[in-house]
Design a protein around this motif. Structure first.
Motif, PDB file in Angstrom:
ATOM      1  N   SER A 278       0.831  -1.211   0.000  1.00  0.00           N
ATOM      2  CA  SER A 278       0.000   0.000   0.000  1.00  0.00           C
ATOM      3  C   SER A 278       0.859   1.252   0.000  1.00  0.00           C
ATOM      4  N   ALA A 279       1.949   1.228   0.787  1.00  0.00           N
ATOM      5  CA  ALA A 279       2.840   2.399   0.841  1.00  0.00           C
ATOM      6  C   ALA A 279       3.536   2.611  -0.498  1.00  0.00           C
ATOM      7  N   VAL A 280       3.989   1.515  -1.114  1.00  0.00           N
ATOM      8  CA  VAL A 280       4.656   1.630  -2.419  1.00  0.00           C
ATOM      9  C   VAL A 280       3.675   2.138  -3.473  1.00  0.00           C
ATOM     10  N   HIS A 281       2.473   1.580  -3.499  1.00  0.00           N
ATOM     11  CA  HIS A 281       1.445   1.997  -4.467  1.00  0.00           C
ATOM     12  C   HIS A 281       1.129   3.481  -4.308  1.00  0.00           C
ATOM     13  N   ASP A 282       0.990   3.931  -3.072  1.00  0.00           N
ATOM     14  CA  ASP A 282       0.663   5.333  -2.827  1.00  0.00           C
ATOM     15  C   ASP A 282       1.791   6.253  -3.274  1.00  0.00           C
ATOM     16  N   ARG A 283       3.040   5.896  -2.982  1.00  0.00           N
ATOM     17  CA  ARG A 283       4.172   6.766  -3.359  1.00  0.00           C
ATOM     18  C   ARG A 283       4.346   6.794  -4.882  1.00  0.00           C
ATOM     19  N   LEU A 284       4.190   5.659  -5.534  1.00  0.00           N
ATOM     20  CA  LEU A 284       4.320   5.654  -6.996  1.00  0.00           C
ATOM     21  C   LEU A 284       3.187   6.441  -7.655  1.00  0.00           C
ATOM     22  N   SER A 285       2.027   6.504  -6.992  1.00  0.00           N
ATOM     23  CA  SER A 285       0.876   7.225  -7.563  1.00  0.00           C
ATOM     24  C   SER A 285       1.006   8.730  -7.475  1.00  0.00           C
ATOM     25  N   THR A 286       2.046   9.222  -6.768  1.00  0.00           N
ATOM     26  CA  THR A 286       2.229  10.676  -6.722  1.00  0.00           C
ATOM     27  C   THR A 286       2.600  11.238  -8.083  1.00  0.00           C
ATOM     28  N   GLY A 287       3.175  10.397  -8.958  1.00  0.00           N
ATOM     29  CA  GLY A 287       3.604  10.894 -10.258  1.00  0.00           C
ATOM     30  C   GLY A 287       4.958  11.567 -10.221  1.00  0.00           C
ATOM     31  N   ARG A 288       5.610  11.529  -9.047  1.00  0.00           N
ATOM     32  CA  ARG A 288       6.934  12.141  -8.897  1.00  0.00           C
ATOM     33  C   ARG A 288       7.985  11.042  -8.726  1.00  0.00           C
ATOM     34  N   PRO A 289       9.262  11.375  -8.972  1.00  0.00           N
ATOM     35  CA  PRO A 289      10.310  10.369  -8.778  1.00  0.00           C
ATOM     36  C   PRO A 289      10.334   9.876  -7.327  1.00  0.00           C
ATOM     37  N   VAL A 290      10.504   8.573  -7.159  1.00  0.00           N
ATOM     38  CA  VAL A 290      10.509   7.963  -5.824  1.00  0.00           C
ATOM     39  C   VAL A 290      11.796   7.157  -5.675  1.00  0.00           C
ATOM     40  N   SER A 291      12.528   7.427  -4.605  1.00  0.00           N
ATOM     41  CA  SER A 291      13.744   6.644  -4.345  1.00  0.00           C
ATOM     42  C   SER A 291      13.610   5.779  -3.096  1.00  0.00           C
ATOM     43  N   ARG A 292      12.818   6.232  -2.114  1.00  0.00           N
ATOM     44  CA  ARG A 292      12.667   5.484  -0.874  1.00  0.00           C
ATOM     45  C   ARG A 292      11.188   5.489  -0.471  1.00  0.00           C
ATOM     46  N   VAL A 293      10.779   4.464   0.183  1.00  0.00           N
ATOM     47  CA  VAL A 293       9.401   4.307   0.622  1.00  0.00           C
ATOM     48  C   VAL A 293       9.395   3.926   2.094  1.00  0.00           C
ATOM     49  N   ARG A 294       8.562   4.623   2.862  1.00  0.00           N
ATOM     50  CA  ARG A 294       8.382   4.256   4.260  1.00  0.00           C
ATOM     51  C   ARG A 294       7.092   3.453   4.392  1.00  0.00           C
ATOM     52  N   SER A 295       7.234   2.252   4.912  1.00  0.00           N
ATOM     53  CA  SER A 295       6.073   1.376   5.027  1.00  0.00           C
ATOM     54  C   SER A 295       5.266   1.725   6.266  1.00  0.00           C
ATOM     55  N   GLY A 296       3.987   1.354   6.200  1.00  0.00           N
ATOM     56  CA  GLY A 296       3.144   1.462   7.378  1.00  0.00           C
ATOM     57  C   GLY A 296       3.581   0.430   8.412  1.00  0.00           C
ATOM     58  N   PRO A 297       3.000   0.437   9.575  1.00  0.00           N
ATOM     59  CA  PRO A 297       3.450  -0.498  10.618  1.00  0.00           C
ATOM     60  C   PRO A 297       3.282  -1.960  10.190  1.00  0.00           C
ATOM     61  N   LEU A 298       4.367  -2.714  10.377  1.00  0.00           N
ATOM     62  CA  LEU A 298       4.371  -4.143  10.078  1.00  0.00           C
ATOM     63  C   LEU A 298       4.358  -4.927  11.386  1.00  0.00           C
ATOM     64  N   GLY A 299       3.557  -5.978  11.405  1.00  0.00           N
ATOM     65  CA  GLY A 299       3.589  -6.871  12.560  1.00  0.00           C
ATOM     66  C   GLY A 299       4.830  -7.754  12.496  1.00  0.00           C
ATOM     67  N   ASP A 300       4.952  -8.615  13.477  1.00  0.00           N
ATOM     68  CA  ASP A 300       6.126  -9.497  13.498  1.00  0.00           C
ATOM     69  C   ASP A 300       6.181 -10.355  12.241  1.00  0.00           C
ATOM     70  N   ALA A 301       5.013 -10.851  11.807  1.00  0.00           N
ATOM     71  CA  ALA A 301       4.997 -11.685  10.599  1.00  0.00           C
ATOM     72  C   ALA A 301       5.407 -10.870   9.382  1.00  0.00           C
ATOM     73  N   GLY A 302       4.969  -9.602   9.336  1.00  0.00           N
ATOM     74  CA  GLY A 302       5.331  -8.750   8.217  1.00  0.00           C
ATOM     75  C   GLY A 302       6.809  -8.430   8.210  1.00  0.00           C
ATOM     76  N   ARG A 303       7.386  -8.202   9.381  1.00  0.00           N
ATOM     77  CA  ARG A 303       8.830  -7.920   9.456  1.00  0.00           C
ATOM     78  C   ARG A 303       9.624  -9.131   8.994  1.00  0.00           C
ATOM     79  N   GLU A 304       9.167 -10.326   9.397  1.00  0.00           N
ATOM     80  CA  GLU A 304       9.857 -11.543   8.966  1.00  0.00           C
ATOM     81  C   GLU A 304       9.728 -11.736   7.454  1.00  0.00           C
ATOM     82  N   ALA A 305       8.520 -11.488   6.912  1.00  0.00           N
ATOM     83  CA  ALA A 305       8.319 -11.648   5.467  1.00  0.00           C
ATOM     84  C   ALA A 305       9.177 -10.650   4.683  1.00  0.00           C
ATOM     85  N   LEU A 306       9.289  -9.417   5.186  1.00  0.00           N
ATOM     86  CA  LEU A 306      10.107  -8.417   4.500  1.00  0.00           C
ATOM     87  C   LEU A 306      11.585  -8.788   4.580  1.00  0.00           C
TER      88      LEU A 306
END
Length: 408
Positions: free
Chosen positions: A17-45
């Motif tokens: 969702s964070a990546v989709h939102d940043r790319l939808s700005t229409g501006r160059p994107v180099s870094r993305v800050r993700s929303g809060p990830l649970g333990d499972a999300g941190r492990e998956a990342l």
């Protein structure tokens, strides 16, 4: 059955969702800050990126690094992955630019519309509307509403029609389109207040008065026009009374009711001069008597009877020539008369004004100034000299012009 993307994991949804939102700005994107990830999300990342330790709960991730990891994982770039998971990526910058272009085009169209350019005082109305924004945020809906308002303004002053009748005639049969409280009614009344330099009406009674001033449901007997030297051909009542008065060296006052049912009546085909002030008519009668050439008075802002008469004269072949006061309101009245009747200015150029000012160097201030469509330099001269000149000051020049068109 829809097949989920292999990377469409619930624990990674905040990241996508964070990546989709940043790319939808229409501006160059180099870094993305993700929303809060649970333990499972941190492990998956951590597994996706090949990290040797868990990332923070709200990590900032290099888009290039994420793109490489996604390519390795599924053979597609991250843009394709988030599109597959969350839908098409927008370009909000381009959308904003497109909306800005649409708004600019809309206000440019309005400012350049024939109704506005014919009466430049309406540019103040345009400025107010632009400052208050679009109707429901839509350029198309706003343009449709403004088109209806311009249609009404172009038809005013009306010929004494009741407001519902006027609305039905002009607006696709909708007799309620100009009812009190509608957006369209508010737009038109604001424009009329600007034109007449009047307060914006704030009650049903003041709105009725403003509509009446614009010729809507005028009283056919109280709306009158004053003229001298006006001789209609024909045997109808208007023709007979006009000739009797002109031959006697008297003015004639014609009601809207008389002008609507004139009987057998044809106006003069030569020049007909128009003044703003009745005093010029009185001076003309004093000088020319029953030889006075045709002269019509607007008595300030013209009512329905005045416009009706002038249009009738123009239709019968008369060439209309208008003169008024050199002050802010006089310029607006002149623009109105010229726009509504096809008259041409008579001694109303910047050079005429400058010559007239020399006669009244200490004249009053001209007040609020708006452009004169027939001479773009006139208002600049008035703004420079800040002196109003009423018609009476140049009456001798006007009468000299009329002398060339005397009857008999």
């Amino acid at each position: 059955m829809t097949v989920r993307h292999p990377l469409d994991l619930p624990e990674l949804r905040p990241l996508w969702s964070a990546v989709h939102d940043r790319l939808s700005t229409g501006r160059p994107v180099s870094r993305v800050r993700s929303g809060p990830l649970g333990d499972a999300g941190r492990e998956a990342l951590a597994d996706l990126l090949g990290l040797d330790r868990l990332p923070d709960a709200e990590p900032t991730i290099s888009l290039a690094g994420l793109d490489g990891a996604v390519l390795d994982a599924c053979g597609r770039p991250v843009r394709d992955v988030v599109t597959a998971i969350l839908g098409p990526i927008r370009d909000r910058a381009a959308e904003r630019d497109r909306r800005t272009g649409q708004r600019d085009a809309l206000w440019g169209w309005l400012a350049g519309h024939d109704v506005v350019t014919a009466q430049p005082a309406l540019l103040e109305w345009v400025g107010h509307l632009r400052a208050n924004g679009l109707v429901d945020g839509s350029p198309d809906r706003t343009r449709s509403l403004l088109t209806a308002a311009l249609t009404v303004l172009a038809a005013l002053p009306a010929d004494g029609e009741p407001l519902p009748v006027l609305a039905a005639r002009l607006l696709d049969g909708d007799s309620h389109a100009l009812d009190d409280g509608t957006r369209l009614s508010g737009l038109v009344l604001r424009a009329l207040a600007v034109l007449y330099d009047a307060d914006l009406p704030d009650s049903a009674e003041t709105r009725r008065v403003l509509w009446s001033r614009a010729g809507v449901a005028d009283d056919q007997l109280s709306a009158t026009v004053l003229a001298v030297g006006l001789r209609f051909d024909g045997e109808g009542p208007v023709a007979r009374v006009s000739r009797i008065c002109a031959d006697a060296g008297h003015p004639v006052s014609l009601t809207l009711a008389q002008l609507r049912t004139p009987g057998d009546c044809t106006g003069p085909a030569g020049p007909v001069h128009i003044t703003e002030n009745p005093s010029v008519l009185a001076l003309s009668l004093r000088r020319f008597g029953h030889h006075c050439p045709p002269l019509v008075c607007t008595s300030g802002w013209p009512n329905t009877a005045v416009i009706h008469l002038l249009r009738r004269l123009a239709d019968d072949g008369a060439s209309l020539r208008y003169h008024g006061d050199f002050d802010g309101e006089g310029i607006r009245i002149a623009a109105h008369v010229l726009a509504k009747t096809g008259a041409v200015p008579w001694r109303m150029a910047a050079a005429d004004y400058r010559a007239a000012v020399s006669r009244v160097p200490l004249g009053p201030d001209p007040g609020r100034l708006t452009p004169a469509p027939w001479d773009r330099t006139l208002v600049g001269s008035m703004a420079e000299l800040r002196t109003a000149v009423v018609e009476e000051v140049v009456a001798d020049l006007l009468l000299d012009d009329l002398a060339d068109h005397r009857h008999g």
